[in-house]
Scaffold this active site. Structure first.
Site, PDB file in Angstrom:
ATOM      1  N   CYS B 143       0.825  -1.204   0.000  1.00  0.00           N
ATOM      2  CA  CYS B 143       0.000   0.000   0.000  1.00  0.00           C
ATOM      3  C   CYS B 143       0.859   1.255   0.000  1.00  0.00           C
ATOM      4  O   CYS B 143       0.820   2.043  -0.926  1.00  0.00           O
ATOM      5  CB  CYS B 143      -0.934   0.008   1.208  1.00  0.00           C
ATOM      6  SG  CYS B 143      -1.936   1.509   1.254  1.00  0.00           S
ATOM      7  N   GLU B 222      -4.678  -5.709  -2.665  1.00  0.00           N
ATOM      8  CA  GLU B 222      -4.743  -4.399  -3.335  1.00  0.00           C
ATOM      9  C   GLU B 222      -5.481  -4.526  -4.672  1.00  0.00           C
ATOM     10  O   GLU B 222      -6.285  -3.659  -5.039  1.00  0.00           O
ATOM     11  CB  GLU B 222      -3.338  -3.832  -3.585  1.00  0.00           C
ATOM     12  CG  GLU B 222      -2.677  -3.187  -2.391  1.00  0.00           C
ATOM     13  CD  GLU B 222      -3.269  -1.808  -2.039  1.00  0.00           C
ATOM     14  OE1 GLU B 222      -4.195  -1.349  -2.728  1.00  0.00           O
ATOM     15  OE2 GLU B 222      -2.804  -1.219  -1.049  1.00  0.00           O
TER      16      GLU B 222
END
Lengths: 239, 239, 239, 239
Positions: B143, B222
């Site tokens: 991230c 993600e």
């Protein structure tokens, strides 16, 4: 499978009464009905059971966490008893079925976790770590108590097929006396810890909305787990 | 966006090189490309940004956890700096966009979490709690470092539309100097902690396979987050 | 009770070799010698045993934490087995002695914790929470393995008084086969987890100095626990 | 410094009222009085301040833990603000004094922790990990709020020596406006979280006895910390 609760009811009944539709969607899921009438496609069951094996590893960790988070030896002992029942009892069901399919414990442990599986287990563990013992027990309740309710209901249901049902072992484990005792002891702990932390009327506590939110989330994550079971990846369970 | 790594590379490059397809699927996702050319449907962006706001609350908690898990004041300070950048910097982008849509911070906090969001955040937090600081930093890396890479690449890409792109603020925040510094400091901490716990050749450590598994899982989560962004629930973001 | 270690030795021996004086101060403490020759004043033993009962509650929680922090079912099972041995085995010794003094389990649980007790247990738990499974197992080693070493040495020592020694039950529990098996299994887990996380030469890992610091601190906290035993509060243990 | 509390009082006052003698022993300790009149022996202050530096590292970790354990962004922000005040504000006092003695930050970080220090910090961290945010804030209150009370009382006391008192910086930091604001914000959070988890009458909650036990333990651990300050190890602080 109850949609309303009165003051005389325990915490578990009152938690269910805050999300009756989710609870019904979980305990009356097509996956459950098809276990009961024996019509569940085998690849679905294999996929479910393999994921449930991975699930139980993290659920065992969650009961270990409950023992760590306990303030009293009574709670440590109860959490340890449930942990022991998971790793030395319930998991034997999985290993027995899997051995029948030629899968070893090592094969099972090496499977990748489905996202619904990961979401549910990590949600419960994290809730237990950021909250207190009660937050954790509430997050665990839909699984440990719901399976007891599902197993009991399947055994009591006259339409459940008992002969030549390939899933009879599953039904008899969760509906059977040994698991029912595990569930009853877990429920008694939930009731006791809830009263010890919230007082005689748990629903009047300012924590009640947060606890019902946790219970509802975990119940919906159970629904997602059955959904996952109905959708095995292409090729899984063939041969 | 790199598919191979040499010994001279840092830990981050070498982690990416263990899952090049997942990394490419994440950093080159259709959601990203459509941010770049400004063609992303607004309901998708609204849904993504609202979920990302909830995501950042848990990511802030994860950096707080990193501060708790630190052995040195240097690591406490670095984790606190990233935490501060998240809650006092990055989140302002979300609040600005949302204010433009007439949404208050309270509205945002009240939205239910999407399952992909819950799965990702709880996975990272739980990894950090059951493992050590390095396990946590590796789970956080896709991230914090991936967004830096995506923002930088979009700004450098001549095909990125800079005029009349409704998502330009997003691109400029993640590609801009302030966020790039946050990402660089987070990367430096990852490199430092990896070497302090694994030695000069991290890939030779018996922990390496476990760390790459964590990195790969977080990267795929993600991808799931972008997928979620492309599929807002019916009716979301209308009016 | 070993002050040097060679490369062929396991992790436990090598940890002891990093703090030989502390280890000798712990395993050869006056409290231990006076258990062996039966000359320990009874109030000292009562005070120690009552505190040790409280200690074991937190040590049980620490093994539950080890089960939570485990990555494999094997480690979950081993930690659960030790947890079970603590709460269903070792604690029976305490309850038996205490019953002989007219003390119930409830009386024991209500005693205030001595500061040395609190310091030791919370140090171990916190080390386990902020670090990984290996940090936790190293913090636990001086207790679980040290008691095995002490019990074994007392039983093997020809000067140990076996007749009319009021502390013979204690010596026989820790020197006896059942506890020795618990200790051997805990040691095997320590060796296995250390190699799985540090590689074939644990002392070459950059984590080694931190692990030896943890081991040394826990050993000194054991010395403090014996010191505490020799200094019961005024009036404690009087009829 | 208050020995009774009425219903109108906040949670902090009511917690203090459950252990008035311990609270008086802490806030009116000889160490505090000797800071006020400037008669404290310098080695005592040096020893205390060096240990307090190590203490603050763990207290910073405890506020990071509070941010992790928060359910709302408001609580994350408040805990982060206190964390930031500790590592970027309060610790500067320590570094300033220590620089005056020729000690660097690295020297400070390398000192061994005294047992009273270890006992206190690990108790607080473990309480926060096994309990919820409220358990943690209650364990933190004697330090963060007590120091505010002590600093304010010293500044208000006409017998406090303000001229040529080598400890004036200490008194002015804790009695000064900046620290008083940190303490007031921490107290407001304690009151808010207590009401959000226990309801309008916290003392009627079944958790109240457990919370007062935590507060009492932490207060007595503060007394132990001052005791430690008065007994520096031989040779410490000599030129």
């Amino acid at each position: 499978m109850v949609a309303s609760a009165s003051e005389a009811d325990g915490v578990f009944e009152r938690l269910k009464a805050t999300c009756p539709e989710d609870w019904a969607a979980y305990t009356g899921h097509a996956f459950v009905r098809n276990l009961g009438d024996g019509t569940l496609a085998e690849p679905c069951f294999r996929w479910y059971l393999a994921q449930d094996y991975l699930f139980l590893i993290h659920f065992a960790r969650a009961y270990a966490l409950a023992a760590f988070k306990s303030d009293t030896l009574e709670d440590i002992r109860q959490a340890t008893a449930t942990l022991d029942a998971l790793i030395n009892g319930e998991m034997q069901l999985h290993l027995k079925y899997c051995a029948g399919w030629g899968l070893t414990e090592r094969d099972m442990a090496a499977l990748p976790e489905a996202e619904q599986n990961l979401a549910y287990t990590r949600y419960v563990l994290e809730r237990g770590l950021s909250g207190d013992l009660l937050d954790l027990l509430v997050a665990l309740a839909p699984c440990v108590l719901g399976y007891g309710e599902i197993g009991r209901a399947l055994l009591a249901d006259p339409t459940t097929r008992l002969e030549d049902n390939p899933y009879l072992d599953w039904i008899e484990v969760y509906g059977g006396g040994e698991y029912q005792e595990v569930a009853a002891a877990a429920q008694a702990q939930l009731e006791r810890v809830a009263r010890a932390r919230l007082g005689p009327d748990p629903t009047a506590s300012p924590r009640w909305p947060g606890l019902t939110a946790t219970f509802g989330s975990a119940t919906r994550l159970e629904v997602g787990f059955w959904d996952m079971g109905l959708a095995p990846p292409a090729g899984f369970g063939d041969a």
